[in-house]
Design a protein around this motif. Structure first.
Motif, PDB file in Angstrom:
ATOM      1  N   SER A  21       0.760  -1.186  -0.047  1.00  0.00           N
ATOM      2  CA  SER A  21      -0.021   0.058   0.167  1.00  0.00           C
ATOM      3  C   SER A  21       1.002   1.204   0.137  1.00  0.00           C
ATOM      4  O   SER A  21       2.025   1.100   0.341  1.00  0.00           O
ATOM      5  N   ALA A  22       0.487   2.487  -0.003  1.00  0.00           N
ATOM      6  CA  ALA A  22       1.159   3.596  -0.259  1.00  0.00           C
ATOM      7  C   ALA A  22       1.906   3.718   1.243  1.00  0.00           C
ATOM      8  O   ALA A  22       2.941   3.924   1.230  1.00  0.00           O
ATOM      9  N   SER A  23       0.915   3.485   2.162  1.00  0.00           N
ATOM     10  CA  SER A  23       1.479   3.580   3.715  1.00  0.00           C
ATOM     11  C   SER A  23       2.837   2.665   3.817  1.00  0.00           C
ATOM     12  O   SER A  23       3.734   3.069   4.357  1.00  0.00           O
ATOM     13  N   SER A  24       2.511   1.371   3.522  1.00  0.00           N
ATOM     14  CA  SER A  24       3.566   0.369   3.859  1.00  0.00           C
ATOM     15  C   SER A  24       4.813   0.784   2.767  1.00  0.00           C
ATOM     16  O   SER A  24       6.092   0.469   3.364  1.00  0.00           O
ATOM     17  N   PHE A  25       4.850   1.202   1.489  1.00  0.00           N
ATOM     18  CA  PHE A  25       5.806   1.461   0.930  1.00  0.00           C
ATOM     19  C   PHE A  25       6.692   2.681   1.634  1.00  0.00           C
ATOM     20  O   PHE A  25       7.880   2.638   1.495  1.00  0.00           O
ATOM     21  N   ALA A  26       5.994   3.611   1.817  1.00  0.00           N
ATOM     22  CA  ALA A  26       6.510   4.929   2.489  1.00  0.00           C
ATOM     23  C   ALA A  26       7.429   4.493   3.768  1.00  0.00           C
ATOM     24  O   ALA A  26       8.263   4.873   3.847  1.00  0.00           O
ATOM     25  N   GLU A  27       6.615   3.354   4.576  1.00  0.00           N
ATOM     26  CA  GLU A  27       7.606   3.243   5.809  1.00  0.00           C
ATOM     27  C   GLU A  27       8.748   2.198   5.429  1.00  0.00           C
ATOM     28  O   GLU A  27       9.807   2.451   5.886  1.00  0.00           O
ATOM     29  N   LYS A  28       8.762   1.431   4.239  1.00  0.00           N
ATOM     30  CA  LYS A  28       9.814   0.719   3.784  1.00  0.00           C
ATOM     31  C   LYS A  28      11.013   1.598   3.157  1.00  0.00           C
ATOM     32  O   LYS A  28      12.292   1.454   3.394  1.00  0.00           O
ATOM     33  N   ILE A  29      10.643   2.537   2.650  1.00  0.00           N
ATOM     34  CA  ILE A  29      11.594   3.385   2.042  1.00  0.00           C
ATOM     35  C   ILE A  29      12.033   4.590   3.084  1.00  0.00           C
ATOM     36  O   ILE A  29      12.922   5.352   2.775  1.00  0.00           O
ATOM     37  N   GLY A  30      11.438   4.869   4.118  1.00  0.00           N
ATOM     38  CA  GLY A  30      11.609   5.743   5.325  1.00  0.00           C
ATOM     39  C   GLY A  30      11.227   7.049   4.942  1.00  0.00           C
ATOM     40  O   GLY A  30      12.260   7.968   5.337  1.00  0.00           O
ATOM     41  N   VAL A  31      10.181   7.207   4.413  1.00  0.00           N
ATOM     42  CA  VAL A  31       9.636   8.648   4.271  1.00  0.00           C
ATOM     43  C   VAL A  31       8.244   8.582   4.893  1.00  0.00           C
ATOM     44  O   VAL A  31       7.548   7.904   5.137  1.00  0.00           O
ATOM     45  N   GLN A  32       7.607   9.917   5.053  1.00  0.00           N
ATOM     46  CA  GLN A  32       6.489  10.122   5.593  1.00  0.00           C
ATOM     47  C   GLN A  32       5.255   9.783   4.559  1.00  0.00           C
ATOM     48  O   GLN A  32       5.517   9.811   3.322  1.00  0.00           O
ATOM     49  N   ARG A  33       4.174   9.162   5.022  1.00  0.00           N
ATOM     50  CA  ARG A  33       3.009   8.592   3.996  1.00  0.00           C
ATOM     51  C   ARG A  33       2.612   9.774   3.331  1.00  0.00           C
ATOM     52  O   ARG A  33       2.161   9.448   2.321  1.00  0.00           O
ATOM     53  N   SER A  34       2.474  10.967   3.879  1.00  0.00           N
ATOM     54  CA  SER A  34       2.103  12.168   3.084  1.00  0.00           C
ATOM     55  C   SER A  34       2.763  12.442   1.918  1.00  0.00           C
ATOM     56  O   SER A  34       2.266  12.899   0.956  1.00  0.00           O
ATOM     57  N   SER A  35       4.259  12.179   2.033  1.00  0.00           N
ATOM     58  CA  SER A  35       5.081  12.250   0.744  1.00  0.00           C
ATOM     59  C   SER A  35       4.499  11.425  -0.258  1.00  0.00           C
ATOM     60  O   SER A  35       4.489  12.008  -1.526  1.00  0.00           O
ATOM     61  N   ILE A  36       4.326  10.188   0.014  1.00  0.00           N
ATOM     62  CA  ILE A  36       3.907   9.424  -1.151  1.00  0.00           C
ATOM     63  C   ILE A  36       2.443   9.856  -1.746  1.00  0.00           C
ATOM     64  O   ILE A  36       2.304   9.980  -2.905  1.00  0.00           O
ATOM     65  N   SER A  37       1.697  10.167  -0.888  1.00  0.00           N
ATOM     66  CA  SER A  37       0.232  10.800  -1.438  1.00  0.00           C
ATOM     67  C   SER A  37       0.419  12.030  -2.134  1.00  0.00           C
ATOM     68  O   SER A  37      -0.208  12.108  -3.164  1.00  0.00           O
ATOM     69  N   HIS A  38       1.429  12.818  -1.716  1.00  0.00           N
ATOM     70  CA  HIS A  38       1.508  14.166  -2.491  1.00  0.00           C
ATOM     71  C   HIS A  38       2.160  13.824  -3.664  1.00  0.00           C
ATOM     72  O   HIS A  38       1.561  14.548  -4.785  1.00  0.00           O
ATOM     73  N   ILE A  39       3.008  12.741  -3.933  1.00  0.00           N
ATOM     74  CA  ILE A  39       3.668  12.649  -5.201  1.00  0.00           C
ATOM     75  C   ILE A  39       2.665  11.913  -6.030  1.00  0.00           C
ATOM     76  O   ILE A  39       2.470  12.226  -7.315  1.00  0.00           O
ATOM     77  N   LEU A  40       2.020  11.026  -5.410  1.00  0.00           N
ATOM     78  CA  LEU A  40       0.863  10.179  -6.314  1.00  0.00           C
ATOM     79  C   LEU A  40      -0.285  11.142  -6.695  1.00  0.00           C
ATOM     80  O   LEU A  40      -0.721  10.718  -8.054  1.00  0.00           O
ATOM     81  N   SER A  41      -0.429  11.890  -5.981  1.00  0.00           N
ATOM     82  CA  SER A  41      -1.545  12.998  -6.489  1.00  0.00           C
ATOM     83  C   SER A  41      -1.142  14.113  -7.674  1.00  0.00           C
ATOM     84  O   SER A  41      -2.140  14.686  -7.855  1.00  0.00           O
ATOM     85  N   GLY A  42       0.148  14.133  -7.317  1.00  0.00           N
ATOM     86  CA  GLY A  42       0.700  15.091  -8.597  1.00  0.00           C
ATOM     87  C   GLY A  42       1.086  16.505  -7.714  1.00  0.00           C
ATOM     88  O   GLY A  42       1.445  17.460  -8.446  1.00  0.00           O
ATOM     89  N   ARG A  43       0.727  16.485  -6.309  1.00  0.00           N
ATOM     90  CA  ARG A  43       0.879  17.609  -5.663  1.00  0.00           C
ATOM     91  C   ARG A  43       2.139  18.258  -5.635  1.00  0.00           C
ATOM     92  O   ARG A  43       2.754  19.257  -5.779  1.00  0.00           O
TER      93      ARG A  43
END
Length: 130
Positions: A21-43
């Motif tokens: 999931s986006a959350s588990s991926f963020a945890e594995k690479i060591g970034v905040q979940r919001s970072s993944i969310s913002h990149i995936l949304s194009g923000r």
């Protein structure tokens, strides 16, 4: 400059490939979940640090594929034939007799070479996996 929309699609492909999931991926690479969310949304656009964390955590992801879609994903492993020198490129230095002797003495029927990593003076490296 990378195409953010295309990068987002490739990032989603990586996440799906690993069944994360986006959350588990963020945890594995060591970034905040919001970072993944913002990149995936194009923000937000991905930072170099973000890209490097993906590459170091998931070795099947190639840099050029992730950034511009050139190459392949997942990266194919390089095949190394036992008891032969795996370098055919003119850029690879010839192995020293000491290293050849040490490698030959380590290869037995119980052991095989799993991975060879070459580190260059500019900080880059080349990874060869069986």
């Amino acid at each position: 400059m990378i195409n953010t929309e295309a990068f987002t699609k490739r990032l989603q492909q990586v996440i799906d490939y690993y069944g994360e999931s986006a959350s588990s991926f963020a945890e594995k690479i060591g970034v905040q979940r919001s970072s993944i969310s913002h990149i995936l949304s194009g923000r937000n656009k991905p930072s170099l640090e973000f890209v490097l964390k993906i590459l170091s955590t998931f070795p099947e992801v190639e840099l050029y594929w992730l950034l511009n879609g050139k190459g392949e994903f997942p990266a194919t492993k390089k095949t190394i034939v036992q008891n032969t020198i795996p370098f055919t490129s003119s850029e690879a230095p010839p192995p020293s007799p000491i290293i050849e002797k040490e490698i030959a003495s380590e290869i037995t029927q119980d052991k095989t070479i799993e991975r060879i990593v070459i580190f260059y003076s500019d900080g880059s490296f080349k990874n060869f996996q069986n």
